[in-house]
Write a protein that holds these residues in place. Structure first.
Motif, PDB file in Angstrom:
ATOM      1  N   PHE A  45       0.853  -1.185   0.000  1.00  0.00           N
ATOM      2  CA  PHE A  45       0.000   0.000   0.000  1.00  0.00           C
ATOM      3  C   PHE A  45       0.890   1.237   0.000  1.00  0.00           C
ATOM      4  O   PHE A  45       1.991   1.225   0.524  1.00  0.00           O
ATOM      5  N   GLY A  46       0.416   2.289  -0.576  1.00  0.00           N
ATOM      6  CA  GLY A  46       1.177   3.527  -0.653  1.00  0.00           C
ATOM      7  C   GLY A  46       0.823   4.210  -1.943  1.00  0.00           C
ATOM      8  O   GLY A  46      -0.016   3.735  -2.706  1.00  0.00           O
ATOM      9  N   GLY A  47       1.427   5.307  -2.204  1.00  0.00           N
ATOM     10  CA  GLY A  47       1.057   6.068  -3.380  1.00  0.00           C
ATOM     11  C   GLY A  47       2.238   6.522  -4.187  1.00  0.00           C
ATOM     12  O   GLY A  47       3.384   6.178  -3.911  1.00  0.00           O
ATOM     13  N   GLU A  48       1.897   7.311  -5.164  1.00  0.00           N
ATOM     14  CA  GLU A  48       2.890   7.862  -6.080  1.00  0.00           C
ATOM     15  C   GLU A  48       3.057   9.354  -5.807  1.00  0.00           C
ATOM     16  O   GLU A  48       2.098  10.035  -5.420  1.00  0.00           O
ATOM     17  N   GLY A  49       4.254   9.885  -6.053  1.00  0.00           N
ATOM     18  CA  GLY A  49       4.488  11.321  -5.929  1.00  0.00           C
ATOM     19  C   GLY A  49       4.121  11.857  -4.560  1.00  0.00           C
ATOM     20  O   GLY A  49       4.591  11.359  -3.537  1.00  0.00           O
ATOM     21  N   ASP A  50       3.245  12.877  -4.537  1.00  0.00           N
ATOM     22  CA  ASP A  50       2.829  13.502  -3.279  1.00  0.00           C
ATOM     23  C   ASP A  50       2.083  12.543  -2.363  1.00  0.00           C
ATOM     24  O   ASP A  50       1.918  12.810  -1.179  1.00  0.00           O
ATOM     25  N   ALA A  51       1.613  11.429  -2.887  1.00  0.00           N
ATOM     26  CA  ALA A  51       0.847  10.458  -2.095  1.00  0.00           C
ATOM     27  C   ALA A  51       1.732   9.339  -1.534  1.00  0.00           C
ATOM     28  O   ALA A  51       1.231   8.433  -0.882  1.00  0.00           O
ATOM     29  N   HIS A  52       3.037   9.387  -1.779  1.00  0.00           N
ATOM     30  CA  HIS A  52       3.943   8.344  -1.290  1.00  0.00           C
ATOM     31  C   HIS A  52       3.910   8.297   0.231  1.00  0.00           C
ATOM     32  O   HIS A  52       3.851   9.327   0.896  1.00  0.00           O
ATOM     33  N   PHE A  53       3.941   7.089   0.795  1.00  0.00           N
ATOM     34  CA  PHE A  53       3.985   6.924   2.248  1.00  0.00           C
ATOM     35  C   PHE A  53       5.433   7.129   2.692  1.00  0.00           C
ATOM     36  O   PHE A  53       6.256   6.231   2.563  1.00  0.00           O
ATOM     37  N   ASP A  54       5.741   8.293   3.214  1.00  0.00           N
ATOM     38  CA  ASP A  54       7.109   8.612   3.601  1.00  0.00           C
ATOM     39  C   ASP A  54       7.495   8.078   4.978  1.00  0.00           C
ATOM     40  O   ASP A  54       8.663   7.825   5.240  1.00  0.00           O
ATOM     41  N   ASP A  55       6.530   7.956   5.891  1.00  0.00           N
ATOM     42  CA  ASP A  55       6.830   7.628   7.272  1.00  0.00           C
ATOM     43  C   ASP A  55       6.630   6.160   7.624  1.00  0.00           C
ATOM     44  O   ASP A  55       7.191   5.669   8.600  1.00  0.00           O
ATOM     45  N   MET A  56       5.810   5.458   6.850  1.00  0.00           N
ATOM     46  CA  MET A  56       5.472   4.090   7.207  1.00  0.00           C
ATOM     47  C   MET A  56       5.216   3.271   5.955  1.00  0.00           C
ATOM     48  O   MET A  56       4.583   3.745   5.016  1.00  0.00           O
ATOM     49  N   GLY A  57       5.722   2.050   5.949  1.00  0.00           N
ATOM     50  CA  GLY A  57       5.397   1.117   4.881  1.00  0.00           C
ATOM     51  C   GLY A  57       4.364   0.136   5.397  1.00  0.00           C
ATOM     52  O   GLY A  57       4.411  -0.267   6.561  1.00  0.00           O
ATOM     53  N   ILE A  58       3.427  -0.238   4.549  1.00  0.00           N
ATOM     54  CA  ILE A  58       2.415  -1.213   4.949  1.00  0.00           C
ATOM     55  C   ILE A  58       2.130  -2.118   3.767  1.00  0.00           C
ATOM     56  O   ILE A  58       2.022  -1.644   2.630  1.00  0.00           O
ATOM     57  N   ALA A  59       2.060  -3.413   4.030  1.00  0.00           N
ATOM     58  CA  ALA A  59       1.888  -4.380   2.950  1.00  0.00           C
ATOM     59  C   ALA A  59       1.169  -5.617   3.461  1.00  0.00           C
ATOM     60  O   ALA A  59       1.168  -5.905   4.659  1.00  0.00           O
ATOM     61  N   LEU A  60       0.573  -6.345   2.528  1.00  0.00           N
ATOM     62  CA  LEU A  60       0.024  -7.673   2.799  1.00  0.00           C
ATOM     63  C   LEU A  60       0.858  -8.672   2.023  1.00  0.00           C
ATOM     64  O   LEU A  60       1.147  -8.453   0.837  1.00  0.00           O
ATOM     65  N   PHE A  61       1.241  -9.751   2.674  1.00  0.00           N
ATOM     66  CA  PHE A  61       1.981 -10.826   2.016  1.00  0.00           C
ATOM     67  C   PHE A  61       1.107 -12.066   1.986  1.00  0.00           C
ATOM     68  O   PHE A  61       0.549 -12.466   3.015  1.00  0.00           O
ATOM     69  N   TRP A  62       0.979 -12.662   0.806  1.00  0.00           N
ATOM     70  CA  TRP A  62       0.277 -13.928   0.606  1.00  0.00           C
ATOM     71  C   TRP A  62       1.361 -14.931   0.255  1.00  0.00           C
ATOM     72  O   TRP A  62       1.950 -14.865  -0.827  1.00  0.00           O
ATOM     73  N   LEU A  63       1.648 -15.833   1.183  1.00  0.00           N
ATOM     74  CA  LEU A  63       2.786 -16.732   1.021  1.00  0.00           C
ATOM     75  C   LEU A  63       2.325 -18.181   0.959  1.00  0.00           C
ATOM     76  O   LEU A  63       1.623 -18.650   1.869  1.00  0.00           O
ATOM     77  N   GLN A  64       2.769 -18.877  -0.055  1.00  0.00           N
ATOM     78  CA  GLN A  64       2.526 -20.315  -0.131  1.00  0.00           C
ATOM     79  C   GLN A  64       3.450 -21.008   0.864  1.00  0.00           C
ATOM     80  O   GLN A  64       4.508 -20.485   1.223  1.00  0.00           O
ATOM     81  N   PRO A  65       3.075 -22.209   1.343  1.00  0.00           N
ATOM     82  CA  PRO A  65       3.949 -22.925   2.277  1.00  0.00           C
ATOM     83  C   PRO A  65       5.384 -23.024   1.743  1.00  0.00           C
ATOM     84  O   PRO A  65       5.605 -23.334   0.573  1.00  0.00           O
ATOM     85  N   GLY A  66       6.328 -22.688   2.606  1.00  0.00           N
ATOM     86  CA  GLY A  66       7.741 -22.721   2.241  1.00  0.00           C
ATOM     87  C   GLY A  66       8.264 -21.405   1.695  1.00  0.00           C
ATOM     88  O   GLY A  66       9.478 -21.238   1.584  1.00  0.00           O
ATOM     89  N   GLN A  67       7.390 -20.460   1.369  1.00  0.00           N
ATOM     90  CA  GLN A  67       7.849 -19.176   0.833  1.00  0.00           C
ATOM     91  C   GLN A  67       8.175 -18.196   1.955  1.00  0.00           C
ATOM     92  O   GLN A  67       7.367 -18.007   2.869  1.00  0.00           O
ATOM     93  N   PRO A  68       9.345 -17.536   1.872  1.00  0.00           N
ATOM     94  CA  PRO A  68       9.659 -16.478   2.838  1.00  0.00           C
ATOM     95  C   PRO A  68       9.063 -15.152   2.379  1.00  0.00           C
ATOM     96  O   PRO A  68       8.881 -14.922   1.181  1.00  0.00           O
ATOM     97  N   MET A  69       8.767 -14.295   3.329  1.00  0.00           N
ATOM     98  CA  MET A  69       8.251 -12.970   2.954  1.00  0.00           C
ATOM     99  C   MET A  69       9.393 -12.046   2.510  1.00  0.00           C
ATOM    100  O   MET A  69       9.173 -11.111   1.757  1.00  0.00           O
TER     101      MET A  69
END
Length: 169
Positions: A37-61
């Protein structure tokens, strides 16, 4: 503060917004599937990164690493293994992992179903990530080997390319 303008689930202007994870852009390679999640240009998340990871068994994030800001992870679905410093801890739904700044870590999906993990991290110092070798992470294919860089190791998984959202709960 005005409402941000979204384009295909990505904020293009600064402001508040709501986006459903199913409508946000997802990217994948052989290592992982992620929605950053985050944006482009003026909408970029400068202070915090936030993401969702969908991992199959055995996959590292991610490869085993540490960085200048704290990172936190909440397991929403499935099971996983936390590798932090020289310890391993099993994780399940609603387990929260807190990594203070410079705590070496990675998470690997386990079990028979995919794991869905929410990740949030402070963006304290750009480029601060370091990738020390860790034998526990190496056993799960999540370590940078001596003489390699993180970029080289990540490249072995292929470029992250757009993909459809996974079957979220």
């Amino acid at each position: 503060m005005p409402e941000a303008k979204l384009d295909d689930g990505v904020p293009q202007t600064a402001g508040w917004f709501v986006v459903n994870a199913r409508d946000a852009p997802w990217i994948a390679n052989t290592m992982r599937t992620v929605c950053r999640f985050g944006g482009e240009g003026d909408a970029h998340f400068d202070d915090m990164g936030i993401a969702l990871f969908w991992l199959q068994p055995g996959q590292p994030m991610a490869l085993y690493h540490h960085e200048a800001g704290q990172e936190d992870f909440l397991v929403l679905q499935g099971t996983a293994l936390l590798i932090a410093e020289d310890a391993e801890r099993p994780l399940g739904p609603w387990d929260l992992v807190h990594c203070p700044p410079r705590t070496g870590h990675t998470i690997v999906a386990t079990g028979e179903q995919p794991a869905l993990i929410l990740a949030a991290g402070a963006r304290k110092e750009r480029g601060s990530a370091q990738y020390p070798y860790n034998s526990l992470a190496d056993r799960h294919g999540a370590a940078v080997h001596d003489g390699d860089t993180a970029d080289v190791t990540y490249a072995r998984s292929g470029a992250l390319t757009p993909c459809p959202a996974p079957p979220l709960p």
